[in-house]
Design a protein around this motif. Structure first.
Motif, PDB file in Angstrom:
ATOM      1  N   GLU A  55     -12.952   6.641  50.748  1.00  0.00           N
ATOM      2  CA  GLU A  55     -12.465   6.685  49.370  1.00  0.00           C
ATOM      3  C   GLU A  55     -12.584   8.091  48.775  1.00  0.00           C
ATOM      4  O   GLU A  55     -13.514   8.823  49.070  1.00  0.00           O
ATOM      5  N   LEU A  56     -11.632   8.405  47.929  1.00  0.00           N
ATOM      6  CA  LEU A  56     -11.667   9.643  47.153  1.00  0.00           C
ATOM      7  C   LEU A  56     -10.960   9.300  45.841  1.00  0.00           C
ATOM      8  O   LEU A  56      -9.807   9.609  45.636  1.00  0.00           O
ATOM      9  N   LEU A  57     -11.678   8.589  44.983  1.00  0.00           N
ATOM     10  CA  LEU A  57     -11.030   7.963  43.831  1.00  0.00           C
ATOM     11  C   LEU A  57     -11.615   8.396  42.506  1.00  0.00           C
ATOM     12  O   LEU A  57     -12.837   8.532  42.355  1.00  0.00           O
ATOM     13  N   LEU A  58     -10.724   8.590  41.547  1.00  0.00           N
ATOM     14  CA  LEU A  58     -11.151   8.699  40.162  1.00  0.00           C
ATOM     15  C   LEU A  58     -11.266   7.262  39.659  1.00  0.00           C
ATOM     16  O   LEU A  58     -10.274   6.564  39.513  1.00  0.00           O
ATOM     17  N   ALA A  59     -12.497   6.798  39.462  1.00  0.00           N
ATOM     18  CA  ALA A  59     -12.705   5.394  39.106  1.00  0.00           C
ATOM     19  C   ALA A  59     -12.473   5.178  37.619  1.00  0.00           C
ATOM     20  O   ALA A  59     -11.697   4.320  37.219  1.00  0.00           O
ATOM     21  N   SER A  60     -13.157   5.948  36.782  1.00  0.00           N
ATOM     22  CA  SER A  60     -12.969   5.784  35.343  1.00  0.00           C
ATOM     23  C   SER A  60     -13.404   7.029  34.592  1.00  0.00           C
ATOM     24  O   SER A  60     -14.107   7.884  35.127  1.00  0.00           O
ATOM     25  N   VAL A  61     -12.970   7.106  33.338  1.00  0.00           N
ATOM     26  CA  VAL A  61     -13.406   8.198  32.465  1.00  0.00           C
ATOM     27  C   VAL A  61     -13.859   7.620  31.133  1.00  0.00           C
ATOM     28  O   VAL A  61     -13.322   6.600  30.678  1.00  0.00           O
ATOM     29  N   GLU A  62     -14.836   8.239  30.537  1.00  0.00           N
ATOM     30  CA  GLU A  62     -15.305   7.835  29.213  1.00  0.00           C
ATOM     31  C   GLU A  62     -15.035   8.964  28.234  1.00  0.00           C
ATOM     32  O   GLU A  62     -15.358  10.117  28.493  1.00  0.00           O
ATOM     33  N   LEU A  63     -14.412   8.597  27.137  1.00  0.00           N
ATOM     34  CA  LEU A  63     -13.903   9.595  26.199  1.00  0.00           C
ATOM     35  C   LEU A  63     -14.483   9.395  24.799  1.00  0.00           C
ATOM     36  O   LEU A  63     -14.865   8.289  24.426  1.00  0.00           O
TER      37      LEU A  63
END
Ligand code: GTP
Ligand code: MG
Ligand code: ZN
Ligand code: ZN
Ligand code: ZN
Ligand code: ZN
Lengths: 259, 115
Positions: free
Chosen positions: B104-112
């Motif tokens: 895997e090489l994933l952007l899972a989530s972002v918090e803003l």
């Protein structure tokens, strides 16, 4: 030129068109957004686009990877000697510096585009796309991409190629597949190169290399070759020809529009 | 090292999301990396401290969730844990396996932060 494929819808603005990730509001001014997208999705999109270029022109693209000096260019020179009568070949050369490798290929009467990456230790799909627009794809059956000599970085970047070939020269040690599993796992064919030097080396056993590859669940061909003595060249060339004819079969209809 | 390229690509993705969401700051970026992705988490962290400057993620935390290497045996059907350079079935020992996790090489989530 590339407008037809819709690639002006970039990775970035695609979000604006399609519905984006899930939203989970944690509070009024905090928001957590689930994305689950490949970190290299920009590169992957460009790679898919490059693949379209190849397919529209009926070109089979093969990416060669190895550590520096494993014999990529010399293998290409020898491959061209054997095949250029029957197939039209082109080469994209990736190096940190110099035009040397492209010049060696041009000396064989084959078109070669040199990409000098400067400090980047790998080719990426955008660099290949630029080179593609200088490559006479219409006139080619087979395009080799010689990646920058490096056993780590090139494996992470899809270029749009159809096949990967990873070279391991007998002077490098037979444990390399265990140390660099990513690049060897990616291979559709592993070539153990400079086999003419085997009698001089007491510590490289092709069987050990084969076992290390098997431990990576590697199921594709392994061929011992020498660009000097031509050992194994027949096997390598017939594999290439098999891939070329398979690619021809898979091409359903001729190009209708050019990218 | 290519981790810097990977990091810059990730930051472009994150900034696009931040812009779309009209966020003023990125607080946290959560990624999933497997040992067979070809990306070293420590090197990505180092690259991140350089690459985030001047972006909305300038003060963000980068959280790496390392994914386990797991294989599915094509011979006996068993799923087992494996190592990056030893992808054999733990039950029957066969090498004819398929990777089910670990690349895997994933952007899972972002918090803003908004406003
Ligand atoms: N004995 C022997 N030498 C070889 C063979 N193939 C390549 N070499 C030599 O190994 C050296 C490196 O070969 P290249 O073909 O330039 O290697 P490369 O992988 O293209 O190198 P980079 O592009 O710099 O990464 C040269 O001196 C070649 O002549 C071989 O089959 N046998
Ligand atoms: Mg070379
Ligand atoms: Zn194009
Ligand atoms: Zn496109
Ligand atoms: Zn690198
Ligand atoms: Zn099994």
């Amino acid at each position: 030129m590339c407008d037809t494929c819709g690639c002006n819808v970039t990775h970035g603005n695609r979000h604006l068109i399609e519905e984006g990730g899930k939203h989970a509001h944690t509070s009024d001014d905090h928001v957590a957004i689930e994305v689950l997208e490949n970190l290299l999705s920009e590169n992957d999109h460009q790679a898919a686009h490059n693949r379209e270029h190849f397919e529209r022109h009926g070109v089979l693209a093969i990416n060669l990877m190895s550590s520096p000096g494993s014999g990529k260019t010399r293998l290409l020179e020898r491959t061209i000697d054997h095949l250029s009568g029957r197939y039209k070949i082109g080469v994209i050369e990736g190096d940190l510096e110099t035009e040397n490798d492209a010049q060696r290929i041009r000396n064989k009467g084959v078109p070669a585009i040199q990409i000098t990456t400067g400090t980047a230790c790998h080719l990426d799909a955008h660099m290949i796309h630029q080179a593609l627009h200088q490559t006479p794809l219409d006139q080619l059956d087979l395009l080799f991409i010689e990646n920058v000599g490096n056993l780590v970085c090139p494996a992470s970047f899809d270029l749009g190629q159809h096949l990967n070939v990873t070279l391991l020269s007998v002077t490098e040690g037979d444990d390399k597949p265990a140390k660099y599993p990513v690049i060897f796992r990616a291979a559709d064919h592993v070539l153990i190169t400079k086999s003419d030097l085997l009698p001089l080396l007491d510590d490289f056993d092709p069987d050990n290399a084969g076992q290390a590859l098997q431990q990576l669940a590697y199921k594709n061909p392994i061929t011992l070759v020498s660009a000097k003595s031509d050992q194994g060249m027949d096997e390598w060339l017939s594999w290439l020809e098999a891939q070329l004819s398979q690619a021809k079969e898979n091409t359903t209809e001729p190009a209708t529009a050019s990218l | 090292m290519h981790e810097l390229s990977v990091c810059q690509s990730m930051l472009r993705q994150v900034e696009e999301i931040a812009q779309r969401e009209q966020a003023i700051l990125v607080e946290r970026i959560i990624i999933q990396i497997g040992p067979l992705s070809g990306v070293v988490p420590e090197l990505l962290q180092q690259a991140f401290t350089i690459a985030r400057c001047g972006t909305k993620a300038e003060s963000a935390e980068l959280v790496t969730e390392t994914q386990p290497v797991r294989v599915h045996c094509l011979q006996c059907g068993y799923d087992s844990d494996a190592q990056a350079n030893r992808l054999l079935c733990a039950k029957c020992g066969d090498y004819r396996t398929r990777l089910i996790s670990g690349d895997e090489l994933l952007l899972a989530s972002v918090e803003l932060t908004k406003n």
